[in-house]
Design an enzyme around this catalytic site. Structure first.
Site, PDB file in Angstrom:
ATOM      1  N   ASP A 196       9.510-102.995 -68.606  1.00  0.00           N
ATOM      2  CA  ASP A 196       8.361-102.100 -68.756  1.00  0.00           C
ATOM      3  C   ASP A 196       7.072-102.885 -68.488  1.00  0.00           C
ATOM      4  O   ASP A 196       7.111-104.108 -68.336  1.00  0.00           O
ATOM      5  CB  ASP A 196       8.383-101.581 -70.211  1.00  0.00           C
ATOM      6  N   ASP A 220       5.206 -92.587 -68.583  1.00  0.00           N
ATOM      7  CA  ASP A 220       4.787 -91.838 -69.771  1.00  0.00           C
ATOM      8  C   ASP A 220       4.320 -90.429 -69.449  1.00  0.00           C
ATOM      9  O   ASP A 220       3.127 -90.144 -69.381  1.00  0.00           O
ATOM     10  CB  ASP A 220       3.686 -92.606 -70.509  1.00  0.00           C
ATOM     11  N   GLU A 248       3.421-103.362 -64.121  1.00  0.00           N
ATOM     12  CA  GLU A 248       2.534-102.966 -62.994  1.00  0.00           C
ATOM     13  C   GLU A 248       1.710-104.148 -62.476  1.00  0.00           C
ATOM     14  O   GLU A 248       1.423-104.136 -61.275  1.00  0.00           O
ATOM     15  CB  GLU A 248       1.605-101.825 -63.439  1.00  0.00           C
TER      16      GLU A 248
HETATM   17  O1  MIG Z   1       2.332 -99.478 -74.170  1.00  0.00           O
HETATM   18  O2  MIG Z   1       7.506-100.031 -75.233  1.00  0.00           O
HETATM   19  O3  MIG Z   1       6.450 -96.392 -70.586  1.00  0.00           O
HETATM   20  O4  MIG Z   1       8.655 -95.920 -72.210  1.00  0.00           O
HETATM   21  O5  MIG Z   1       8.422 -96.622 -74.938  1.00  0.00           O
HETATM   22  C1  MIG Z   1       3.465 -98.664 -74.168  1.00  0.00           C
HETATM   23  C2  MIG Z   1       6.791 -98.906 -75.630  1.00  0.00           C
HETATM   24  C3  MIG Z   1       4.663 -99.478 -73.788  1.00  0.00           C
HETATM   25  C4  MIG Z   1       5.498 -97.804 -72.259  1.00  0.00           C
HETATM   26  C5  MIG Z   1       6.741 -97.210 -71.690  1.00  0.00           C
HETATM   27  C6  MIG Z   1       7.473 -96.451 -72.752  1.00  0.00           C
HETATM   28  C7  MIG Z   1       7.783 -97.353 -73.919  1.00  0.00           C
HETATM   29  C8  MIG Z   1       6.497 -97.973 -74.465  1.00  0.00           C
HETATM   30  N1  MIG Z   1       5.804 -98.678 -73.387  1.00  0.00           N
END
Ligand code: MIG
Length: 819
Positions: free
Chosen positions: A430, A506, A433
């Site tokens: 995650d 999200d 980016e």
């Molecule tokens: O700042 O890990 O898109 O699926 O549950 C949020 C927490 C960070 C973003 C992800 C989401 C995940 C969440 N993450």
């Protein structure tokens, strides 16, 4: 709750509204570019050419253009404004050019023509205008003006531009995860991977950069892949109705022209260039339950227990960031999870795989081994002034590995060892980016190793996430001793499919977002990222039972099927909305499990032949102009078609069925295709059709994949006149042995007329499947079978427990005749 009409931080309205476009243009052009002495420079008349094998170089005396033939149907164009090309390097491409293809250069008074057996690239001598035609001389893609560039005194390089003509009827598809209409005509989009929590319809950019599009004009398709990792833009007849442009804030103007004429051909060839996803382990295609976050251990056990108690199939449970110790990657919070190994093995024993989150931000903490190793080995990114790139993310102050450095990637891969030894089966990357709290992402001057080709963050930004998940995948492949890893990533660049599945980030629990999800997954699928899914139910906000259930129905036909939600939302398990909704969710999750052999076979067609899993109607029937704007119904593999219900209280919906014949899955009602129908949409059904002529394999319902071995595999034959082919794929399920031919791909050819049905079986591959026989059920037969012959022997129908008739067949039957 988030307001979906509001634009987010990164918003850039896509609608071709003149004011917005002016804004965008101002944003694109650095103010310094308005200085009067800086202007766009264009190629001028062609002065000559030289050829080296598959590559032809053209020059206007100063600048050079390289035309390289990759295959009969793929030609790459590169521009060197000053006459010298950069080293040839790409993170996206996994294909070496085909050296056996014949390349001919023909000159006439007006053009140079670079010709293969299917494609001609024409370079107009007078002005360097480049176009592409087929062998019939039909030009499918033509420059509006010659390639051009513009100096940027700020970063000291060029903005590079390519402007094509857009035909009046031309439709455009592709570009990855854009949350907008399927057909991109009239849109301007930008690629800059961004963490876009609660994004809105038309918001752009989002998480992924896939600079590839398909153009369709007069029923013929071609593709353009602009392989440039910098911030890129595409304008599809938005600013000028007769032009399509793409440009970049730096790097080389380099693009691949891909010949059609079918959209399917274009996508397959794009996959040839950029690779496909490996065969996932079957469990990766099951139903997955996720949450931010399930903790402590007892909560995880309780959720797992409920699934089994309620007999709702499920293959994986996810642990989001809270399983870590202070959000330090590769550690456990021992207060929540005192004995992770034991918990995971108990889950395993009950058929649940465990998937955990890993982020790129590494906490600055000298007592933390990952940080220590990264620091000692100089693996973290540095800014232009040589200080470490630091930013705040979940763990607090963090540094970030430079995943564009192969040595860093190998190191990163080894870090998973502990979690793999604990029994973790899959990893979820995650925030890659990369996302940084407050400032969005890294400053532009952060430096990257880029495989020795060095560059600033402007060049590496869009590949950062891809290289992170590549490191994850490569490391896991070693740690799992060649068993198939399971990975999922949020950020991506073209080619990421070689390493991972993806999800759309999200989203929001609204009906509009359910619709956005259907658009995004179709788009991702034709953009090379077929293994994709949305957060079923919506990440932020609260769905009601109806929205959750309708989303679950769409989830059955999402290549990756996972429910996920943000931490501050109410429960989101299939039973959280009361017994009526639970029963429908259960029915649909069971449907997913029944379809698994079909889904697995469809995955094989994706892996091996580059066929996308989801297929927009435009792709199924590109000759019909009206199909260019259909976006609700889509094909799932070759033989299924669905149209998810996207509105609350919807009692029926209009569904277009392509030419051919179709059966409504839930009651086998027969439809002639090529027209629209109003289909009832009771809550416990959805418009779901099987193409006439298909043979669809089905498993019995299991609580998780591999719960038991299927010895008699069910096949449903849907009668339709004519000849049809269906595939059934099986393999070991866990290893990469299929790469050595250890798989079996069966082909069933059905030929039917009013009096008889014939099925012929053929197969490729070296694998002996578990099932020993087939139970063949016949749907829609227009006659009462009197005589059934299998490989020359007469057989009679048998009755199953429900009294339904079927034909028992040996797995290796060659030919059936039913009269
Ligand atoms: O700042 O890990 O898109 O699926 O549950 C949020 C927490 C960070 C973003 C992800 C989401 C995940 C969440 N993450």
């Amino acid at each position: 709750m988030a307001d979906t009409t509001k634009k987010g931080d990164f918003a850039n309205d896509l609608l071709p509204n003149p004011e917005t476009l002016d804004d965008t243009i101002q944003h694109v052009n650095n103010p310094v570019l308005d200085l009067p002495n800086i202007e766009k420079l264009y190629l001028t008349a062609v002065k000559g050419y030289s050829q080296e094998a598959n590559t032809v170089y053209f020059t206007d005396g100063k600048s050079k253009v390289e035309v390289k033939v990759y295959s009969e149907d793929i030609i790459r164009i590169r521009l060197a404004p000053e006459g010298s090309f950069l080293e040839d390097f790409s993170y996206a491409i996994s294909f070496k050019e085909d050296n056996y293809v014949s390349v001919e250069v023909i000159e006439d008074s007006e053009y140079y023509k670079v010709k293969t057996n299917t494609t001609i690239c024409l370079i107009r001598k007078s002005d360097f205008n480049i176009s592409f035609s087929n062998m019939e001389g039909q030009v499918l893609n033509r420059d509006h003006s010659a390639m051009h560039w513009e100096e940027n005194v700020d970063f000291g390089g060029y903005y590079v531009y390519c402007t094509k003509e857009a035909a009046a009827d031309e439709a455009f598809f592709g570009l990855g995860d854009k949350a907008t209409n399927l057909n991109l005509r009239g849109k301007r989009v930008k690629n800059w991977n961004s963490d876009t929590y609660s994004y809105a319809f038309n918001q752009d950019p989002l998480y992924k950069t896939i600079p590839f599009y398909i153009g369709v004009t007069e029923g013929k398709a071609y593709g353009i892949f602009f392989d440039n990792t910098f911030k890129t833009y595409f304008d599809f007849a938005a600013e000028h109705q007769d032009q399509t442009s793409f440009w970049s804030e730096g790097g080389e103007l380099q693009y691949y022209y891909i010949q059609g004429p079918k959209m399917m051909d274009v996508v397959k060839r794009y996959h040839k260039l950029t690779g496909t996803h490996y065969m996932p382990a079957m469990w990766g295609l099951g139903y997955h339950q996720c949450r931010w976050s399930y903790y402590p251990e007892n909560k995880v056990r309780e959720v797992a227990y409920e699934f089994r108690k309620r007999e709702i199939p499920c293959d994986a449970i996810y642990l989001d960031i809270d399983y870590m110790d202070g959000y330090r990657c590769f550690t456990w919070n021992k207060r929540y999870f005192p004995d992770p190994k034991k918990m995971i093995s108990d889950l395993n024993a009950n058929g649940f795989k465990t998937v955990v989150m890993i982020d790129p931000g590494i906490k600055v903490d000298d007592n933390y081994w990952v940080f220590k190793q990264g620091k000692d080995n100089n693996y973290f990114c540095r800014r232009g002034d040589d200080y470490f790139m630091e930013g705040f993310v979940w763990p607090g102050r963090c540094q970030f590995p430079d995943f564009t450095n192969p040595e860093v990637r190998s190191w990163w891969g080894t870090l998973y060892k502990g979690l793999v030894d604990d029994g973790v089966a899959g990893f979820w990357n995650d925030m890659n980016e990369p996302a940084v709290f407050g400032r969005g992402t890294f400053p532009n001057d952060v430096r990257h190793q880029f495989e020795g080709h060095r560059g600033s963050h402007r060049k590496a930004h869009n590949v950062y996430g891809m290289q992170m998940v590549r490191a994850t995948y490569d490391g896991l492949k070693k740690l799992y001793k060649n068993k198939r890893p399971f990975t999922i990533t949020r950020a991506a660049y073209a080619g990421t499919q070689r390493y991972s599945s993806v999800w759309t980030g999200d989203n929001i629990a609204t009906w509009e977002h359910l619709r956005i999800g259907t658009l995004q997954l179709q788009r991702l699928s034709v953009s090379g990222l077929s293994f994709c899914g949305t957060d079923i139910g919506g990440f932020t906000g609260e769905p009601d039972g109806e929205l959750y259930t309708r989303w679950m129905q769409f989830g059955v036909f999402s290549p990756f099927m996972r429910v996920h939600s943000a931490g501050d939302t109410r429960d989101r398990e299939p039973w959280s909305f009361g017994p009526e909704w639970e029963a429908i969710c259960k029915k649909f999750i069971e449907l997913r499990y029944k379809l698994l052999p079909y889904i697995y076979s469809t995955f094989w067609l994706q892996h091996k032949y580059g066929e996308p899993i989801l297929r927009p109607i435009a792709m199924l029937e590109q000759e019909k102009a009206k199909n260019m704007i259909r976006e609700e119904e889509f094909g799932f593999g070759n033989q299924l078609l669905v149209s998810p219900v996207l509105h609350p209280g919807q009692a029926n919906k209009i569904v277009y069925l392509p030419e051919g014949t179709w059966y409504y899955y839930f009651d086998n009602t027969y439809y002639e295709g090529g027209q629209e129908y109003t289909i009832d949409t009771p809550l416990d059904e959805m418009p779901f059709f099987v193409r006439g002529g298909s043979i669809i394999p089905e498993y019995p319902v299991m609580q998780f994949t591999g719960e038991r071995r299927v010895e008699s595999l069910r096949l449903n034959l849907y009668y339709a006149e004519g000849e049809h082919t269906s595939s059934l794929y099986s393999d070991h399920g866990e290893t990469f042995a299929y790469e050595q031919g250890v798989y079996v791909e069966k082909h069933f050819i059905t030929t039917c007329d009013a009096k008889q049905v014939n099925v012929i079986q053929g197969e490729d591959g070296l694998y002996t499947p578990y099932y020993t026989d087939f139970n063949l059920y016949l749907v829609g037969l227009p006659f009462e079978p009197k005589q059934i012959t299998v490989d020359g022997n007469k057989v009679s129908m048998q009755q199953d427990d429900e009294g339904k008739l079927f034909i028992k067949l040996d797995r290796d039957f060659k030919k059936i005749n039913i009269q």
